[in-house]
Scaffold this motif. Structure first.
Motif, PDB file in Angstrom:
ATOM      1  N   VAL A  24       0.850  -1.184   0.000  1.00 39.79           N
ATOM      2  CA  VAL A  24       0.000   0.000   0.000  1.00 39.79           C
ATOM      3  C   VAL A  24       0.886   1.234   0.000  1.00 39.79           C
ATOM      4  CG1 VAL A  24      -1.852   1.223   1.212  1.00 39.79           C
ATOM      5  CG2 VAL A  24      -1.763  -1.274   1.253  1.00 39.79           C
ATOM      6  N   ASP A  25       0.520   2.168  -0.801  1.00 40.60           N
ATOM      7  CA  ASP A  25       1.271   3.413  -0.857  1.00 40.60           C
ATOM      8  C   ASP A  25       1.076   4.168   0.464  1.00 40.60           C
ATOM      9  OD1 ASP A  25       2.702   5.579  -1.569  1.00 40.60           O
ATOM     10  OD2 ASP A  25       1.326   6.298  -3.132  1.00 40.60           O
ATOM     11  N   LYS A  26       2.164   4.439   1.137  1.00 36.87           N
ATOM     12  CA  LYS A  26       2.089   5.098   2.437  1.00 36.87           C
ATOM     13  C   LYS A  26       1.535   6.504   2.334  1.00 36.87           C
ATOM     14  CE  LYS A  26       5.851   2.486   4.611  1.00 36.87           C
ATOM     15  NZ  LYS A  26       7.171   2.588   5.288  1.00 36.87           N
ATOM     16  N   VAL A  27       1.915   7.192   1.291  1.00 35.86           N
ATOM     17  CA  VAL A  27       1.418   8.563   1.132  1.00 35.86           C
ATOM     18  C   VAL A  27      -0.095   8.565   0.939  1.00 35.86           C
ATOM     19  CG1 VAL A  27       1.568  10.648  -0.262  1.00 35.86           C
ATOM     20  CG2 VAL A  27       3.636   9.312   0.202  1.00 35.86           C
ATOM     21  N   ALA A  28      -0.588   7.647   0.105  1.00 34.03           N
ATOM     22  CA  ALA A  28      -2.034   7.570  -0.125  1.00 34.03           C
ATOM     23  C   ALA A  28      -2.779   7.168   1.148  1.00 34.03           C
ATOM     24  CB  ALA A  28      -2.314   6.564  -1.237  1.00 34.03           C
ATOM     25  N   GLU A  29      -2.188   6.265   1.932  1.00 34.81           N
ATOM     26  CA  GLU A  29      -2.823   5.860   3.183  1.00 34.81           C
ATOM     27  C   GLU A  29      -2.901   7.016   4.173  1.00 34.81           C
ATOM     28  OE1 GLU A  29      -2.324   2.390   6.607  1.00 34.81           O
ATOM     29  OE2 GLU A  29      -0.782   2.693   5.067  1.00 34.81           O
ATOM     30  N   LEU A  30      -1.833   7.793   4.280  1.00 40.40           N
ATOM     31  CA  LEU A  30      -1.853   8.951   5.183  1.00 40.40           C
ATOM     32  C   LEU A  30      -2.877   9.983   4.735  1.00 40.40           C
ATOM     33  CD1 LEU A  30       1.973   9.457   5.823  1.00 40.40           C
ATOM     34  CD2 LEU A  30       0.289   8.495   7.383  1.00 40.40           C
ATOM     35  N   VAL A  31      -2.984  10.194   3.447  1.00 39.65           N
ATOM     36  CA  VAL A  31      -3.958  11.159   2.934  1.00 39.65           C
ATOM     37  C   VAL A  31      -5.376  10.697   3.232  1.00 39.65           C
ATOM     38  CG1 VAL A  31      -4.896  12.156   0.819  1.00 39.65           C
ATOM     39  CG2 VAL A  31      -2.430  12.090   1.164  1.00 39.65           C
ATOM     40  N   ALA A  32      -5.640   9.403   3.068  1.00 43.19           N
ATOM     41  CA  ALA A  32      -6.978   8.878   3.322  1.00 43.19           C
ATOM     42  C   ALA A  32      -7.362   8.975   4.801  1.00 43.19           C
ATOM     43  CB  ALA A  32      -7.053   7.436   2.858  1.00 43.19           C
ATOM     44  N   ARG A  33      -6.402   8.841   5.687  1.00 37.48           N
ATOM     45  CA  ARG A  33      -6.699   8.850   7.116  1.00 37.48           C
ATOM     46  C   ARG A  33      -6.767  10.248   7.706  1.00 37.48           C
ATOM     47  NH1 ARG A  33      -2.630   4.670   9.912  1.00 37.48           N
ATOM     48  NH2 ARG A  33      -3.905   5.224  11.724  1.00 37.48           N
ATOM     49  N   MET A 128      -0.428  18.970  10.675  1.00 38.10           N
ATOM     50  CA  MET A 128      -1.164  17.742  10.959  1.00 38.10           C
ATOM     51  C   MET A 128      -1.407  16.990   9.643  1.00 38.10           C
ATOM     52  SD  MET A 128      -4.590  17.312  13.336  1.00 38.10           S
ATOM     53  CE  MET A 128      -5.776  17.561  12.023  1.00 38.10           C
ATOM     54  N   ASN A 129      -0.359  16.395   9.119  1.00 37.99           N
ATOM     55  CA  ASN A 129      -0.447  15.688   7.838  1.00 37.99           C
ATOM     56  C   ASN A 129      -0.174  14.192   7.962  1.00 37.99           C
ATOM     57  OD1 ASN A 129       2.254  15.796   8.459  1.00 37.99           O
ATOM     58  ND2 ASN A 129       2.855  17.021   6.675  1.00 37.99           N
ATOM     59  N   GLY A 130      -0.025  13.674   9.182  1.00 35.56           N
ATOM     60  CA  GLY A 130       0.234  12.255   9.385  1.00 35.56           C
ATOM     61  C   GLY A 130       1.694  11.919   9.591  1.00 35.56           C
ATOM     62  N   ARG A 131       2.584  12.842   9.316  1.00 39.58           N
ATOM     63  CA  ARG A 131       4.013  12.591   9.549  1.00 39.58           C
ATOM     64  C   ARG A 131       4.368  12.667  11.026  1.00 39.58           C
ATOM     65  NH1 ARG A 131       5.932  10.283   4.903  1.00 39.58           N
ATOM     66  NH2 ARG A 131       5.032  11.362   3.098  1.00 39.58           N
ATOM     67  N   HIS A 132       3.591  13.385  11.787  1.00 42.44           N
ATOM     68  CA  HIS A 132       3.837  13.556  13.214  1.00 42.44           C
ATOM     69  C   HIS A 132       2.599  13.091  13.986  1.00 42.44           C
ATOM     70  CE1 HIS A 132       7.245  16.058  11.965  1.00 42.44           C
ATOM     71  NE2 HIS A 132       6.394  16.694  11.168  1.00 42.44           N
ATOM     72  N   ARG A 133       2.853  12.609  15.193  1.00 46.03           N
ATOM     73  CA  ARG A 133       1.750  12.124  16.030  1.00 46.03           C
ATOM     74  C   ARG A 133       1.030  13.304  16.678  1.00 46.03           C
ATOM     75  NH1 ARG A 133       1.902   6.731  17.867  1.00 46.03           N
ATOM     76  NH2 ARG A 133       1.236   7.362  19.956  1.00 46.03           N
ATOM     77  N   PHE A 134      -0.299  13.266  16.575  1.00 44.83           N
ATOM     78  CA  PHE A 134      -1.136  14.319  17.159  1.00 44.83           C
ATOM     79  C   PHE A 134      -2.107  13.700  18.158  1.00 44.83           C
ATOM     80  CE2 PHE A 134       0.594  17.087  14.078  1.00 44.83           C
ATOM     81  CZ  PHE A 134       0.207  18.387  14.401  1.00 44.83           C
ATOM     82  N   CYS A 135      -2.511  14.511  19.148  1.00 43.91           N
ATOM     83  CA  CYS A 135      -3.434  14.082  20.193  1.00 43.91           C
ATOM     84  C   CYS A 135      -4.490  15.161  20.412  1.00 43.91           C
ATOM     85  CB  CYS A 135      -2.712  13.808  21.523  1.00 43.91           C
ATOM     86  SG  CYS A 135      -1.275  12.725  21.375  1.00 43.91           S
ATOM     87  N   PHE A 136      -5.587  14.759  21.010  1.00 42.65           N
ATOM     88  CA  PHE A 136      -6.609  15.733  21.420  1.00 42.65           C
ATOM     89  C   PHE A 136      -7.072  15.398  22.830  1.00 42.65           C
ATOM     90  CE2 PHE A 136      -9.408  12.345  20.064  1.00 42.65           C
ATOM     91  CZ  PHE A 136     -10.534  12.476  20.871  1.00 42.65           C
TER      92      PHE A 136
END
Length: 308
Positions: A24-33, A128-136
């Motif tokens: 699976v393309d990692k970039v496409a997966e990050l964009v979808a999520r 917040m593009n998926g390269r770094h971990r984010f929390c709420f």
């Protein structure tokens, strides 16, 4: 044109080996999520909400999913744990000033930079593009990067000042281990809320049963000054006499008081009967005198008429 002996097939063309696993393309997966709703697969637009497992949704899609109670509704794995609107939290996101928007790439004549995200961390400035971990935070819905929460440790939200604990921090789009931990917290939280509701219902039922007057308990007419009284008239007179003796400052034994009260009640009954008899006598005499006066008047009239 072939099969004339001029072509020699190779081994990889004749023998088929195992199929290669499709990656699976990692970039496409990050964009979808990170750029699309996990339920409707549409682009994320405000208001954006997140569930207790850290998935991103459009609030409109969640409301439509909860309102749709038809039996033909297809089960959604991404939203099967959402039972009400209280199970999601509306996110307080900060816009990225470097993000130009989708209007400039409508014609397709511009390169879309997938690294450029729409939202950023208000403390550190990470996108917040998926390269770094984010929390709420579940209490207020403010979104921060995990780096900001680790570097600047505090028990209060950096943006709105609401206090929070470690259990209130939810990782957005985490890995399998993060999802398992969040799932355990979610189940424990829901069990705790159910037990609290049951305890509240039991307390309210007990309070209602205590407020209802029971048939055996004495009412205000049956008890005075913390002591039981007899419902008869004699019992009421006894209680009144007892209170009068206590007010005069001469405390006496209850037994003696009952004897004195019985004698006084008998005297009162005799006096009342004598008064009643005198009243009856006076009424009888007045009636009899009135009758006599009428008879005399009638006799006098008859005599006068005879003489004249």
């Amino acid at each position: 044109m072939g099969c004339d002996g001029g072509t020699i097939p190779k081994r990889h063309e004749l023998v088929k080996g195992p199929r290669k696993v499709e990656k699976v393309d990692k970039v496409a997966e990050l964009v979808a999520r990170w750029f699309y709703c996990a339920l409707s697969q549409e682009k994320l637009r405000r208001p954006i909400v997140a569930c207790e497992l850290g998935r991103l949704y459009n609030k409109d899609a969640i409301i439509e999913f909860l309102l749709d109670k038809s039996p033909d509704k297809t089960p959604m794995e991404s939203a099967s744990h959402i039972k009400s609107i209280k199970n999601v939290t509306e996110l307080q996101l900060v816009d990225n000033p470097a993000w130009g928007g989708d209007k400039e790439s409508i014609k397709g004549d511009k390169y879309d930079d997938l690294q450029c995200a729409r939202f950023i961390c208000p403390v550190v400035g990470l996108e917040m593009n998926g390269r770094h971990r984010f929390c709420f935070l579940r209490n207020c819905g403010c979104v921060f990067s995990e780096r900001a929460l680790k570097e600047i440790k505090s028990e209060v939200c950096h943006k709105c000042g609401v206090p929070f604990q470690e259990e209130d921090v939810v990782v957005l789009n985490g890995n399998k281990e993060d999802v398992e931990i969040l799932k355990k917290r979610m189940e424990e939280r829901r069990l705790k809320s159910k037990l609290e509701k049951k305890s509240k219902k039991g307390k309210t039922a007990a309070a209602a049963s205590q407020q209802e007057p029971s048939a055996d308990s004495p009412g205000p007419s049956k008890a005075k000054n913390g002591k039981d009284c007899v419902s008869s008239s004699s019992g009421e007179n006894r209680q009144i006499i007892f209170t009068k003796s206590s007010e005069n400052g001469n405390p006496s034994v209850p037994g003696k008081v009952n004897k004195a009260s019985s004698t006084t009640t008998t005297k009162r009954s005799i006096a009342d009967s004598e008064d009643k008899s005198e009243a009856y006598k006076s009424i009888f005499t007045t009636h009899s005198s009135a009758k006599r006066s009428k008879e005399e008047c009638s006799n006098w009239v008859t005599h006068t008429a005879y003489y004249f």
